[in-house]
Design an enzyme around this catalytic site. Structure first.
Site, PDB file in Angstrom:
ATOM      1  N   LYS A  52      33.424  18.080  12.254  1.00 43.98           N
ATOM      2  CA  LYS A  52      33.987  18.655  11.018  1.00 43.98           C
ATOM      3  C   LYS A  52      35.497  18.819  11.149  1.00 43.98           C
ATOM      4  O   LYS A  52      36.256  18.458  10.256  1.00 43.98           O
ATOM      5  CB  LYS A  52      33.325  20.010  10.716  1.00 43.98           C
ATOM      6  CG  LYS A  52      31.862  19.900  10.258  1.00 43.98           C
ATOM      7  CD  LYS A  52      31.168  21.260  10.206  1.00 43.98           C
ATOM      8  CE  LYS A  52      29.685  21.090   9.880  1.00 43.98           C
ATOM      9  NZ  LYS A  52      28.942  22.366   9.843  1.00 43.98           N
ATOM     10  N   GLN A  96      29.033  28.436  11.667  1.00 37.91           N
ATOM     11  CA  GLN A  96      28.017  27.468  12.091  1.00 37.91           C
ATOM     12  C   GLN A  96      26.720  28.177  12.468  1.00 37.91           C
ATOM     13  O   GLN A  96      26.731  29.173  13.197  1.00 37.91           O
ATOM     14  CB  GLN A  96      28.554  26.632  13.269  1.00 37.91           C
ATOM     15  CG  GLN A  96      27.678  25.465  13.665  1.00 37.91           C
ATOM     16  CD  GLN A  96      27.579  24.371  12.596  1.00 37.91           C
ATOM     17  OE1 GLN A  96      28.453  24.214  11.765  1.00 37.91           O
ATOM     18  NE2 GLN A  96      26.497  23.621  12.628  1.00 37.91           N
ATOM     19  N   ASP A 119      30.047  25.935   2.416  1.00 36.23           N
ATOM     20  CA  ASP A 119      28.702  25.535   2.858  1.00 36.23           C
ATOM     21  C   ASP A 119      27.692  25.682   1.713  1.00 36.23           C
ATOM     22  O   ASP A 119      26.571  25.165   1.806  1.00 36.23           O
ATOM     23  CB  ASP A 119      28.239  26.436   4.010  1.00 36.23           C
ATOM     24  CG  ASP A 119      28.316  25.748   5.358  1.00 36.23           C
ATOM     25  OD1 ASP A 119      28.237  24.508   5.393  1.00 36.23           O
ATOM     26  OD2 ASP A 119      28.443  26.464   6.372  1.00 36.23           O
TER      27      ASP A 119
HETATM   28  N1  GUN Z   1      23.772  24.269  10.930  1.00 36.72           N
HETATM   29  C1  GUN Z   1      23.130  23.128  10.595  1.00 36.72           C
HETATM   30  N2  GUN Z   1      23.668  22.618   9.469  1.00 36.72           N
HETATM   31  C2  GUN Z   1      24.654  23.451   9.094  1.00 36.72           C
HETATM   32  C3  GUN Z   1      25.573  23.436   8.006  1.00 36.72           C
HETATM   33  O1  GUN Z   1      25.576  22.568   7.132  1.00 36.72           O
HETATM   34  N3  GUN Z   1      26.457  24.476   7.975  1.00 36.72           N
HETATM   35  C4  GUN Z   1      26.458  25.469   8.903  1.00 36.72           C
HETATM   36  N4  GUN Z   1      27.354  26.455   8.764  1.00 36.72           N
HETATM   37  N5  GUN Z   1      25.618  25.507   9.926  1.00 36.72           N
HETATM   38  C5  GUN Z   1      24.726  24.496  10.007  1.00 36.72           C
END
Ligand code: GUN
Length: 293
Positions: A52, A96, A119
């Site tokens: 990311k 996350q 998100d």
């Molecule tokens: N863990 C697995 N997928 C995601 C996501 O799209 N965003 C976040 N913050 N954590 C995750």
């Protein structure tokens, strides 16, 4: 069979995002800014967050990573979230998941200002999504919509069977595919671990969205010839044959299912790359105040 190529689609969209980010910089004298909070050092989370951050830099965004050890308290994390909420120089904040057991992910999710929730996990964004109002759509479902759009796939009137009901993928995906939108306008069946006649239902699908988190769960005997198959699975197994020390498997038995499919996403190289694009699009939309003014 034709491949829904995440590399091709994501690179094309990232060029568009980079051009818009350059315009934003020229107009506002700053870059769109995403902050990610990472707690602990789960291998999968480390990889996703690094990707990311790297992609933010690639398209001309500012990215910041805030790390905590697993021992961080819920209170400390919530304080940081509130501090970032009030920082006008930050457009998007993601924490996350998963978080350590002593931290309530619901509390953290709700603490994030919904206007920075790129998100799309906050109940306000989820509620607005259900009502077909402007909102941040969760990155993986958004990436899938962008993939279907990039390949001009007509979904209207089709039977879409979603396998898996997670908050992050299955549940929002089922809502999005049923909405009066393009892509959308599907008849949707949401299946999960307690579905008794899963095979029978998946066999009826024109579109299968597999998000159950089990390697090779969707087998050839579950697939109607001509089906469109979206594989969301990222199942990591250690391997001595790869440089990274692990190999990724989807939720679909690609080798045997692909010959039956009209379109199919590979793993890796499919939905995972589009998820990043969904997140970048949301961050840019936040900076440009396209969703909330
Ligand atoms: N863990 C697995 N997928 C995601 C996501 O799209 N965003 C976040 N913050 N954590 C995750």
């Amino acid at each position: 069979m034709q491949l829904l190529d995440g590399k091709f689609a994501s690179e094309k969209i990232k060029l568009e995002i980079a051009a818009e980010a350059a315009d934003f910089l020229a107009q506002h004298g700053r870059k769109p800014h995403l902050i990610a909070i990472l707690v602990g050092n789960d291998g999968g989370s480390e990889t996703y967050v690094a990707s990311k951050m790297k992609n933010c830099e690639k398209v001309g965004f500012q990215s910041s990573l805030i790390r905590y050890g697993v021992e961080v308290t819920e209170e400390e994390l919530l304080l940081k979230v509130r501090e970032i909420n009030n920082d006008a120089g930050v457009d998007g904040l993601i924490v996350q998941l998963p978080l350590p057991k002593h931290i309530d992910p619901e509390k953290v999710t709700e603490a994030i200002d919904h206007r920075k929730d790129v998100d799309g996990f906050h109940p306000i964004n989820l509620g607005r999504m259900v009502r077909n109002l402007p909102c941040f759509i969760p990155a993986t479902p958004y990436g899938i919509l962008l993939m279907l759009k990039a390949y001009g796939i007509d979904t209207a009137g089709k039977h879409c069977v979603v396998v898996g009901r997670s908050n992050i993928v299955g549940t929002p995906m089922s809502i999005l595919m049923a909405r009066n939108a393009n892509p959308g306008n599907c008849t949707v069946t949401l299946t999960h671990s307690r579905t008794t006649n899963l095979k029978e239902l998946v066999l009826q699908a024109d579109i299968i969205i597999a998000a159950i988190g089990k390697k090779n769960f969707i087998t050839a005997d579950m697939v109607k010839p001509g089906a469109i198959i979206i594989d969301v699975g990222i199942n990591r197994e250690t391997s001595e044959k790869t440089k990274s020390g692990y190999k990724l498997y989807g939720d679909v038995d690609f080798e045997n299912v692909a010959p039956l499919a009209s379109w199919i996403t590979p793993v890796p190289g499919g939905v995972g790359l589009m998820t990043i694009v969904g997140l970048l699009r949301n961050t840019l939309a936040s900076a440009k105040k396209e969703i909330y003014s």
